[in-house]
Design a protein around this motif. Structure first.
Motif, PDB file in Angstrom:
ATOM      1  N   THR A  49     -28.252 -18.606 -42.220  1.00  0.00           N
ATOM      2  CA  THR A  49     -28.743 -18.287 -43.564  1.00  0.00           C
ATOM      3  C   THR A  49     -29.281 -19.529 -44.258  1.00  0.00           C
ATOM      4  O   THR A  49     -30.323 -19.489 -44.917  1.00  0.00           O
ATOM      5  N   GLY A  50     -28.570 -20.657 -44.116  1.00  0.00           N
ATOM      6  CA  GLY A  50     -29.036 -21.897 -44.733  1.00  0.00           C
ATOM      7  C   GLY A  50     -30.402 -22.308 -44.219  1.00  0.00           C
ATOM      8  O   GLY A  50     -31.288 -22.683 -45.000  1.00  0.00           O
ATOM      9  N   LEU A  51     -30.599 -22.235 -42.903  1.00  0.00           N
ATOM     10  CA  LEU A  51     -31.889 -22.621 -42.327  1.00  0.00           C
ATOM     11  C   LEU A  51     -32.988 -21.639 -42.739  1.00  0.00           C
ATOM     12  O   LEU A  51     -34.116 -22.042 -43.028  1.00  0.00           O
ATOM     13  N   ASP A  64     -38.491 -27.612 -36.037  1.00  0.00           N
ATOM     14  CA  ASP A  64     -37.808 -28.616 -35.226  1.00  0.00           C
ATOM     15  C   ASP A  64     -36.696 -29.233 -36.067  1.00  0.00           C
ATOM     16  O   ASP A  64     -36.873 -29.488 -37.262  1.00  0.00           O
ATOM     17  N   VAL A  65     -35.555 -29.468 -35.436  1.00  0.00           N
ATOM     18  CA  VAL A  65     -34.370 -29.923 -36.166  1.00  0.00           C
ATOM     19  C   VAL A  65     -33.884 -31.263 -35.645  1.00  0.00           C
ATOM     20  O   VAL A  65     -33.788 -31.480 -34.434  1.00  0.00           O
ATOM     21  N   LEU A 123     -40.586 -30.327 -39.335  1.00  0.00           N
ATOM     22  CA  LEU A 123     -39.361 -31.069 -39.058  1.00  0.00           C
ATOM     23  C   LEU A 123     -38.339 -30.894 -40.173  1.00  0.00           C
ATOM     24  O   LEU A 123     -38.646 -31.060 -41.354  1.00  0.00           O
ATOM     25  N   VAL A 124     -37.116 -30.569 -39.780  1.00  0.00           N
ATOM     26  CA  VAL A 124     -36.009 -30.388 -40.718  1.00  0.00           C
ATOM     27  C   VAL A 124     -34.886 -31.349 -40.350  1.00  0.00           C
ATOM     28  O   VAL A 124     -34.538 -31.481 -39.169  1.00  0.00           O
ATOM     29  N   ASP A 125     -34.326 -32.025 -41.335  1.00  0.00           N
ATOM     30  CA  ASP A 125     -33.141 -32.854 -41.131  1.00  0.00           C
ATOM     31  C   ASP A 125     -31.900 -32.066 -41.518  1.00  0.00           C
ATOM     32  O   ASP A 125     -31.806 -31.534 -42.630  1.00  0.00           O
ATOM     33  N   VAL A 126     -30.932 -32.003 -40.605  1.00  0.00           N
ATOM     34  CA  VAL A 126     -29.631 -31.399 -40.877  1.00  0.00           C
ATOM     35  C   VAL A 126     -28.611 -32.522 -40.953  1.00  0.00           C
ATOM     36  O   VAL A 126     -28.432 -33.269 -39.984  1.00  0.00           O
ATOM     37  N   VAL A 127     -27.982 -32.672 -42.089  1.00  0.00           N
ATOM     38  CA  VAL A 127     -26.984 -33.724 -42.292  1.00  0.00           C
ATOM     39  C   VAL A 127     -25.625 -33.050 -42.447  1.00  0.00           C
ATOM     40  O   VAL A 127     -25.429 -32.215 -43.331  1.00  0.00           O
ATOM     41  N   MET A 128     -24.678 -33.407 -41.566  1.00  0.00           N
ATOM     42  CA  MET A 128     -23.365 -32.771 -41.553  1.00  0.00           C
ATOM     43  C   MET A 128     -22.264 -33.815 -41.667  1.00  0.00           C
ATOM     44  O   MET A 128     -22.436 -34.968 -41.271  1.00  0.00           O
ATOM     45  N   HIS A 129     -21.128 -33.373 -42.171  1.00  0.00           N
ATOM     46  CA  HIS A 129     -19.952 -34.240 -42.221  1.00  0.00           C
ATOM     47  C   HIS A 129     -19.238 -34.154 -40.870  1.00  0.00           C
ATOM     48  O   HIS A 129     -18.323 -33.359 -40.674  1.00  0.00           O
ATOM     49  N   GLY A 130     -19.681 -34.964 -39.924  1.00  0.00           N
ATOM     50  CA  GLY A 130     -19.066 -34.959 -38.596  1.00  0.00           C
ATOM     51  C   GLY A 130     -19.674 -33.893 -37.703  1.00  0.00           C
ATOM     52  O   GLY A 130     -20.074 -32.824 -38.166  1.00  0.00           O
ATOM     53  N   ALA A 145     -31.735 -19.934 -35.831  1.00  0.00           N
ATOM     54  CA  ALA A 145     -32.719 -19.696 -36.895  1.00  0.00           C
ATOM     55  C   ALA A 145     -33.928 -20.608 -36.736  1.00  0.00           C
ATOM     56  O   ALA A 145     -35.060 -20.204 -37.032  1.00  0.00           O
ATOM     57  N   ALA A 146     -33.710 -21.830 -36.272  1.00  0.00           N
ATOM     58  CA  ALA A 146     -34.824 -22.766 -36.083  1.00  0.00           C
ATOM     59  C   ALA A 146     -35.783 -22.248 -35.022  1.00  0.00           C
ATOM     60  O   ALA A 146     -37.013 -22.359 -35.170  1.00  0.00           O
TER      61      ALA A 146
END
Length: 367
Positions: A310-312, A98-99, A68-75, A91-92
Motif C-alpha cells: 500500500t505504501g509503494l 525501481d527500488v 527510482l524510489v528510495d526505501v529507507v527502513m529502520h534495519g 508493488a514495484a
C-alpha cells in the motif's frame, strides 16, 4: 557546463561557492535546522549549480522517467522488514518502479557526519520518491523533500508526520483491544501489558487498546502491570521477571510485539512455569518466530506485506502527479494458538533459586 561531483567533494565545492562551512551544507542537504533562511537559500542555489540537486520531479511514466524510489527502513535483518519489503517489491514490479533499499541505523550513528545522512544519498541518485518505513523523521527533513518536489509516504510512522504526508499503518489500537479481550474472555482478570517504546505511535495505540478493553470490562490496571519493554527481547524478559516477583503476578500478558513476547516466554520458563498452562501470552506482529516457537504464539497479525504494498502504491500515485494525502489503516487479525488458555484455578507462583549450580524450584498454589 558544470560537471556534477559526488559526496565529500561536492560538499566542499558548495561550501566554497556559498561562503559557508561544510557542516552547514550538510545541514541543508539533510534537512536539519539551525540554518538561517537566507543561508539555506544560498546553499540550495549552489547545490543546484553544481548539479548535486536536481529540479523537482516530473511525474514518472512507464517509459522510464523518474522511476527510482528510495526505501529507507529502520534495519533490514528482521522478519518485520522482510515482510514489508516483500510487499514493496511486489508493488514495484506492478507499477514499473525501481527500488533502492537502505537502512537508517547507520545514519543514526553518523548523524553529524557531513555526508552521512540518507538524504545525501537520496539526492545523489536523483530519486523520484521516498518510502520511509518505521523511520523517525524531522519536520525539517519533510520540508526539504517538499521544497525539492520529492513525494514521500511513511509506513508505520514512529511519530506524527507533518500534515499532508500520507501514512500507512495497521489498526494498532483495535489489535491491542482484541488481544486483551481474548484474554478476558478466557477468564483472566490479572492481565499485564508489556509495552513498546512509549513515544512511538504504534506503542501508544496498542496500550490504548489494552486499557480500553479493561475499562469496557469494568477493570482497573493493577499497579506495576504496564512496564515498558522498548520492543527489545532481553528487556522484555527482565520486565517479566519483575512482574513474576509481584505479590500478585499476572496470569496473562499482552506484549506489544512478538519479539517481546518471546522474551516474556523465556522468563516464564526460567521461573519453572509453563507458557499457556500457567501464564498466557499474546504477542503482536505474527512474524515467523511466532509460528515456530514452542508453544506457538497467540498474536495479533499485522498485515505487513499489505502495508509495504500500500505504501509503494500510494507513492507511485503521488509520483504520477495525483494528490495523495491522509492515513490508511489496515485491519489486524487475532491469531489464536497454544500460548493462551483459561487461567488455572489457583495460579502458581514460582521462584527459582540457584545454589551451587543447582536450580531449586519453589512453588506455591495448587493445580
Amino acid at each position: 557546463m558544470v560537471e556534477a561531483v559526488r559526496s565529500g567533494p561536492t560538499m566542499a565545492v558548495v561550501a566554497r561557492m556559498a561562503g559557508v562551512s561544510v557542516p552547514t551544507v550538510s545541514k541543508v542537504v539533510n534537512g536539519r535546522g539551525g540554518v538561517a533562511a537566507a543561508t539555506r537559500d544560498r546553499v540550495a542555489e549552489a547545490l543546484r549549480q553544481v548539479g548535486y540537486l536536481r529540479e523537482p520531479s516530473t511525474p514518472f511514466d512507464q517509459r522510464g522517467s523518474g522511476r527510482l524510489v528510495d526505501v529507507v527502513m529502520h534495519g533490514l535483518r528482521s522478519s518485520y522488514a522482510a515482510n514489508v519489503l516483500g510487499g514493496i517489491e511486489a508493488a514495484a514490479r506492478e507499477t514499473g518502479l525501481d527500488v533502492v533499499v537502505a537502512a537508517s541505523e547507520a545514519e543514526q550513528s553518523h548523524r553529524e557526519s557531513p555526508a552521512g545522512g540518507w538524504l545525501d544519498h537520496l539526492i545523489d541518485r536523483g530519486t523520484g520518491g521516498v518510502l520511509l518505513v518505521l523511520v523517525e523523521t524531522t519536520s525539517a527533513q519533510h520540508e526539504w523533500l517538499t521544497h525539492f518536489g520529492i513525494p514521500c509516504v511513511v509506513v508505520d510512522p514512529i511519530t506524527s508526520p507533518p500534515d499532508g504526508v500520507p501514512t500507512v499503518a495497521a489498526s494498532n489500537e483495535k489489535g491491542g483491544y482484541d488481544a486483551t479481550r481474548h484474554l478476558l474472555e478466557l477468564g483472566h482478570t490479572r492481565i499485564a501489558h508489556l509495552g513498546g517504546s512509549a513515544p512511538k505511535l504504534c506503542a501508544r495505540s496498542r496500550l490504548a487498546g489494552y486499557r480500553s478493553a479493561l475499562a469496557d470490562a469494568g477493570m482497573d490496571v493493577p499497579a506495576g502491570y504496564q512496564p515498558d519493554g522498548n520492543f527489545q527481547e532481553a528487556r522484555a524478559q527482565a520486565e517479566m521477571d519483575r512482574l513474576l516477583a509481584l505479590p500478585e503476578p499476572p496470569t496473562a500478558v499482552f506484549a506489544a510485539s512478538d519479539l517481546m513476547a518471546i522474551g516474556v516466554c523465556r522468563a516464564i520458563r526460567a521461573h519453572g512455569l509453563q507458557v499457556g498452562r500457567d501464564i498466557s501470552v499474546v504477542g503482536f506482529d505474527d512474524v515467523e518466530e511466532a509460528r515456530v516457537t514452542v508453544p506457538a504464539l497467540t498474536t495479533v497479525r499485522q498485515p505487513l506485506v499489505d502495508m509495504g504494498r500500500t505504501g509503494l502504491d500510494l507513492l507511485a500515485r503521488s509520483m504520477r502527479g495525483e494528490e495523495v494525502t491522509g492515513h490508511v489503516e489496515l485491519r489486524t487479525e487475532l491469531v489464536v494458538r497454544e500460548s493462551t488458555a483459561a487461567p488455572r484455578q489457583r495460579p502458581v507462583k514460582s521462584t527459582t533459586v540457584v545454589r551451587g549450580g543447582t536450580s531449586i524450584d519453589r512453588r506455591s498454589g495448587t493445580s
